[in-house]
Motif scaffolding. Structure first.
Motif, mmCIF file in Angstrom:
data_model
loop_
_atom_site.group_PDB
_atom_site.id
_atom_site.type_symbol
_atom_site.label_atom_id
_atom_site.label_comp_id
_atom_site.label_asym_id
_atom_site.label_seq_id
_atom_site.Cartn_x
_atom_site.Cartn_y
_atom_site.Cartn_z
ATOM 1 N N MET A 1 -37.785 25.361 8.240
ATOM 2 C CA MET A 1 -36.506 25.952 7.872
ATOM 3 C C MET A 1 -36.473 27.412 8.345
ATOM 4 S SD MET A 1 -34.790 26.343 4.096
ATOM 5 C CE MET A 1 -34.816 24.547 3.863
ATOM 6 N N GLU A 2 -35.379 27.820 8.932
ATOM 7 C CA GLU A 2 -35.238 29.183 9.431
ATOM 8 C C GLU A 2 -34.288 29.966 8.535
ATOM 9 O OE1 GLU A 2 -34.009 31.609 13.508
ATOM 10 O OE2 GLU A 2 -33.701 29.446 13.371
ATOM 11 N N PHE A 3 -34.692 31.154 8.162
ATOM 12 C CA PHE A 3 -33.862 32.034 7.346
ATOM 13 C C PHE A 3 -33.453 33.237 8.187
ATOM 14 C CE2 PHE A 3 -36.784 29.830 4.486
ATOM 15 C CZ PHE A 3 -35.881 29.227 3.613
ATOM 16 N N LEU A 4 -32.173 33.383 8.404
ATOM 17 C CA LEU A 4 -31.667 34.451 9.259
ATOM 18 C C LEU A 4 -31.499 35.741 8.465
ATOM 19 C CD1 LEU A 4 -28.944 32.498 11.296
ATOM 20 C CD2 LEU A 4 -31.300 33.054 11.964
ATOM 21 N N LEU A 5 -31.974 36.802 9.057
ATOM 22 C CA LEU A 5 -31.825 38.111 8.429
ATOM 23 C C LEU A 5 -30.373 38.566 8.493
ATOM 24 C CD1 LEU A 5 -34.934 40.047 9.758
ATOM 25 C CD2 LEU A 5 -34.451 39.545 7.372
ATOM 26 N N ALA A 6 -29.941 39.308 7.499
ATOM 27 C CA ALA A 6 -28.617 39.913 7.514
ATOM 28 C C ALA A 6 -28.535 40.919 8.652
ATOM 29 C CB ALA A 6 -28.333 40.599 6.186
ATOM 30 N N ASP A 7 -27.347 41.108 9.176
ATOM 31 C CA ASP A 7 -27.150 42.034 10.293
ATOM 32 C C ASP A 7 -27.661 43.437 9.977
ATOM 33 O OD1 ASP A 7 -26.039 40.068 11.842
ATOM 34 O OD2 ASP A 7 -23.953 40.664 11.475
ATOM 35 N N ARG A 8 -27.476 43.879 8.732
ATOM 36 C CA ARG A 8 -27.892 45.242 8.397
ATOM 37 C C ARG A 8 -29.403 45.415 8.529
ATOM 38 N NH1 ARG A 8 -26.122 42.747 3.916
ATOM 39 N NH2 ARG A 8 -27.600 42.330 2.220
ATOM 40 N N ILE A 9 -30.167 44.339 8.315
ATOM 41 C CA ILE A 9 -31.618 44.428 8.476
ATOM 42 C C ILE A 9 -31.991 44.401 9.954
ATOM 43 C CG2 ILE A 9 -33.839 43.421 7.854
ATOM 44 C CD1 ILE A 9 -32.226 44.614 5.529
ATOM 45 N N GLU A 10 -31.270 43.596 10.714
ATOM 46 C CA GLU A 10 -31.511 43.544 12.159
ATOM 47 C C GLU A 10 -31.228 44.889 12.827
ATOM 48 O OE1 GLU A 10 -32.894 41.240 13.738
ATOM 49 O OE2 GLU A 10 -32.507 39.295 12.804
ATOM 50 N N ARG A 11 -30.340 45.682 12.208
ATOM 51 C CA ARG A 11 -29.985 46.981 12.790
ATOM 52 C C ARG A 11 -31.049 48.046 12.568
ATOM 53 N NH1 ARG A 11 -24.728 45.900 10.366
ATOM 54 N NH2 ARG A 11 -25.281 47.281 8.635
ATOM 55 N N LEU A 12 -31.997 47.803 11.664
ATOM 56 C CA LEU A 12 -32.994 48.827 11.345
ATOM 57 C C LEU A 12 -33.816 49.215 12.568
ATOM 58 C CD1 LEU A 12 -34.375 47.611 7.898
ATOM 59 C CD2 LEU A 12 -33.188 49.771 8.343
ATOM 60 N N PRO A 13 -34.061 50.510 12.751
ATOM 61 C CA PRO A 13 -34.906 50.934 13.872
ATOM 62 C C PRO A 13 -36.355 50.543 13.624
ATOM 63 C CG PRO A 13 -34.382 52.802 12.461
ATOM 64 C CD PRO A 13 -33.584 51.642 11.932
ATOM 65 N N SER A 14 -37.134 50.470 14.691
ATOM 66 C CA SER A 14 -38.559 50.178 14.533
ATOM 67 C C SER A 14 -39.231 51.352 13.827
ATOM 68 C CB SER A 14 -39.214 49.943 15.898
ATOM 69 O OG SER A 14 -39.066 51.085 16.721
ATOM 70 N N GLN A 15 -40.286 51.046 13.072
ATOM 71 C CA GLN A 15 -40.985 52.077 12.319
ATOM 72 C C GLN A 15 -41.933 52.844 13.242
ATOM 73 O OE1 GLN A 15 -41.954 54.084 10.164
ATOM 74 N NE2 GLN A 15 -40.536 53.742 8.485
ATOM 75 N N PHE A 16 -41.532 54.029 13.600
ATOM 76 C CA PHE A 16 -42.257 54.852 14.560
ATOM 77 C C PHE A 16 -43.692 55.111 14.104
ATOM 78 C CE2 PHE A 16 -43.222 59.412 15.648
ATOM 79 C CZ PHE A 16 -43.593 59.180 16.957
ATOM 80 N N PHE A 17 -43.874 55.520 12.847
ATOM 81 C CA PHE A 17 -45.202 55.899 12.386
ATOM 82 C C PHE A 17 -46.112 54.698 12.191
ATOM 83 C CE2 PHE A 17 -42.613 59.576 11.021
ATOM 84 C CZ PHE A 17 -43.301 60.555 11.711
ATOM 85 N N ALA A 18 -45.545 53.529 11.924
ATOM 86 C CA ALA A 18 -46.367 52.331 11.772
ATOM 87 C C ALA A 18 -47.049 51.982 13.093
ATOM 88 C CB ALA A 18 -45.512 51.168 11.286
ATOM 89 N N SER A 19 -46.309 52.064 14.191
ATOM 90 C CA SER A 19 -46.891 51.755 15.494
ATOM 91 C C SER A 19 -47.907 52.815 15.907
ATOM 92 C CB SER A 19 -45.795 51.634 16.556
ATOM 93 O OG SER A 19 -45.033 52.823 16.649
ATOM 94 N N LEU A 20 -47.635 54.066 15.559
ATOM 95 C CA LEU A 20 -48.578 55.139 15.872
ATOM 96 C C LEU A 20 -49.892 54.935 15.128
ATOM 97 C CD1 LEU A 20 -49.181 57.932 17.157
ATOM 98 C CD2 LEU A 20 -48.127 58.972 15.142
ATOM 99 N N THR A 21 -49.801 54.609 13.840
ATOM 100 C CA THR A 21 -50.992 54.378 13.024
ATOM 101 C C THR A 21 -51.825 53.218 13.571
ATOM 102 O OG1 THR A 21 -49.850 55.201 11.049
ATOM 103 C CG2 THR A 21 -51.804 53.841 10.697
ATOM 104 N N LYS A 22 -51.136 52.163 13.982
ATOM 105 C CA LYS A 22 -51.828 50.993 14.525
ATOM 106 C C LYS A 22 -52.594 51.351 15.794
ATOM 107 C CE LYS A 22 -50.985 46.348 16.335
ATOM 108 N NZ LYS A 22 -49.949 45.330 16.684
ATOM 109 N N ARG A 23 -51.979 52.138 16.672
ATOM 110 C CA ARG A 23 -52.623 52.491 17.936
ATOM 111 C C ARG A 23 -53.855 53.368 17.696
ATOM 112 N NH1 ARG A 23 -55.019 51.235 22.022
ATOM 113 N NH2 ARG A 23 -54.947 52.604 23.840
ATOM 114 N N VAL A 24 -53.746 54.321 16.775
ATOM 115 C CA VAL A 24 -54.885 55.178 16.457
ATOM 116 C C VAL A 24 -56.035 54.339 15.907
ATOM 117 C CG1 VAL A 24 -55.709 57.056 14.980
ATOM 118 C CG2 VAL A 24 -53.471 57.227 16.085
#
Length: 391
Positions: A1-24
C-alpha cells in the motif's frame, strides 16, 4: 500500500545540516582526526545552577503533570524581567510573552499563522536555512534579500520590488547574524520599522545569538527601537545564551496580537513545555548572569585565537561582530561546496559551505567557534596550509 505525502510536505526543502553531518561522519569513520567547525551546536555544558534547578524540579511531583496552557506564568514573568534588566524594554508578561518549544518552532509557526498560498516572506540571503521550512509548509514564497559585505551584511531594501513589498506579509531578520557574524545597529532597526509600517509587513527578529557580542559591545534588541512592538516580535532562545540547545525552550516577545496567535496555535500543537524545564529556564533568566559573561569571554578568546592564527598563516578571516561563527572567503576560482569537501577530505576540517545558506552565500564557508582555542589554532593552520599547498 502506498501513502502519498501531502503537497505541503513535498514542498519542504532538504535538510542542509543533516546532509552535512552525514558527510562528516563518513570521513570521520575512516579514522581521520576531524576538527568539526561545520555545525552550530554549543559544545559547552549548561550552567550548573540551571541543571540543579531542573534536578530539583523533576523531583517535585507537581511538575509531572501537564503544564498550564501558554506556559508557567512565572516563566513569562522571568522573561519580561530579563528584558527589563538587559534591554530596558517593558513587557506585559501575559500579553506580550509567548513560551516556545525552541526558537525554530516559533519561526515556523509565524509562517503558518500569517502566510497564504502566494504570499511573500522576506528572508536574508545568506540566512538560516530553516526560515524556508515554515514558508514552504504555509505555501508562501520566499523572497531573498541579499546581505553582502558591500552593504555591511544588512538587507538591501531595494532588492524587493514595489509589487513584492505589497505581497510581503512576514519579514525575517537575524542579528547577530547566522552565518556571517555581522551585527546590526539601532539606526538600522529604525529603518526596518519605518519600512515595515509603510508596507504593513510583520517583522520577526530571530535573536538567537543575542548574548554573543564582541569587544565589549552588547547586541541591541529589536524591541529597543521605538515602534517595534507595532510591527513585530523578537524570538529569544535559551539555546545559545545558556548552552541549552537540547532543552528546547525559547520565548517570543512583542506585538500582543502576534503573541496571542502564537499561543492559539500552540494550544493545538502542544500544551506547553515540561514544567521542570520551564523551572530551569526561570533559573537561567534570573538575576545572576555571571555564567553568560564567562561564556561570552570564552567565545571572545576563541574568536581572537582563530583570527590571530589565521593572520599568522596568511589566511584572510574577517572578524565577526557577534554570534559564534566566522565567515571565511573561499580561494578564488572555487565554489564553496567543492572547497568545503576538499577541505574535509584533505585537511580534515569540516566547515559549512556558504551556498547552503542561500545564493549570496556562495564564495564563503561558515566556521563555528565551538571547540578549544588549541583546536581552533590547529584548524587555522590546516586551512591555511591546504590553501597554500594544494590549491
Amino acid at each position: 500500500m502506498e501513502f502519498l505525502l501531502a503537497d505541503r510536505i513535498e514542498r519542504l526543502p532538504s535538510q542542509f545540516f543533516a546532509s552535512l553531518t552525514k558527510r562528516v561522519a563518513e570521513v570521520q569513520a575512516l579514522g581521520h582526526d576531524i576538527i568539526n567547525l561545520g555545525q552550530g551546536n554549543p559544545d559547552l555544558p549548561t550552567p550548573p545552577h540551571v541543571v540543579e534547578a531542573l534536578r530539583t524540579a523533576v523531583q517535585d511531583p507537581r511538575t509531572h503533570k501537564y503544564s498550564p496552557f501558554h506556559g508557567l506564568p512565572a516563566l513569562k514573568e522571568a522573561a519580561a524581567d530579563f528584558y527589563r534588566r538587559t534591554y530596558g524594554v517593558t513587557l506585559d508578561p501575559e500579553r506580550e510573552v509567548a513560551i516556545l518549544v525552541g526558537g525554530k518552532t516559533g519561526l515556523v509557526e509565524v509562517a503558518e499563522l500569517y502566510l497564504e498560498q502566494g504570499d511573500i516572506a522576506l528572508v536574508p540571503d545568506p540566512g538560516y536555512p530553516d526560515y524556508l521550512s515554515g514558508i514552504a509548509l504555509a505555501g508562501g514564497t520566499a523572497k531573498s534579500m541579499p546581505i553582502t559585505a558591500a552593504n555591511g551584511y544588512l538587507p538591501d531594501f531595494e532588492a524587493v520590488t514595489a509589487s513584492e513589498w505589497e505581497r510581503a506579509k512576514v519579514w525575517y531578520l537575524n542579528y547577530p547574524n547566522n552565518p556571517t557574524g555581522a551585527g546590526a545597529t539601532s539606526a538600522f532597526f529604525d529603518d526596518v520599522i519605518a519600512q515595515a509600517s509603510r508596507h504593513n509587513v510583520m517583522v520577526v527578529h530571530d535573536f538567537a545569538y543575542a548574548a554573543i557580542g564582541y569587544d565589549g559591545k552588547q547586541p541591541p534588541s529589536f524591541l529597543q527601537a521605538a515602534g517595534a512592538k507595532d510591527v513585530g516580535i523578537e524570538i529569544y532562545t535559551l539555546s545559545k545564551t545558556y548552552n541549552m540547545a537540547g532543552w528546547r525552550v525559547a520565548f517570543a516577545v512583542g506585538n500582543a496580537d502576534v503573541i496571542a496567535h502564537l499561543n492559539l496555535l500552540q494550544d493545538h500543537y502542544y500544551v506547553s513545555i515540561f514544567p521542570a524545564v520551564q523551572e530551569a529556564a526561570i533559573a537561567a533568566l534570573g538575576a545572576d548572569q555571571s555564567a553568560v559573561a564567562t561564556l561570552v569571554a570564552t567565545y571572545q578568546k576563541r574568536r581572537d585565537a582563530f583570527l590571530n592564527a589565521a593572520s599568522v598563516h596568511g589566511l584572510q578571516a574577517p572578524a565577526p561582530a557577534g554570534s559564534f561563527f566566522c565567515w571565511l572567503p573561499v580561494p578564488a576560482g572555487l565554489d564553496s561546496i567543492s572547497f568545503a569537501e576538499s577541505l574535509l577530505v584533505n585537511a580534515h576540517v569540516a566547515v559549512a559551505p556558504g551556498r547552503g545558506f542561500g545564493e549570496h552565500g556562495e564564495g564563503y564557508v561558515r566556521l563555528g567557534l565551538l571547540t578549544t582555542e588549541h583546536r581552533l589554532k590547529e584548524a587555522a593552520w590546516r586551512i591555511a596550509h591546504f590553501c597554500h599547498t594544494q590549491l
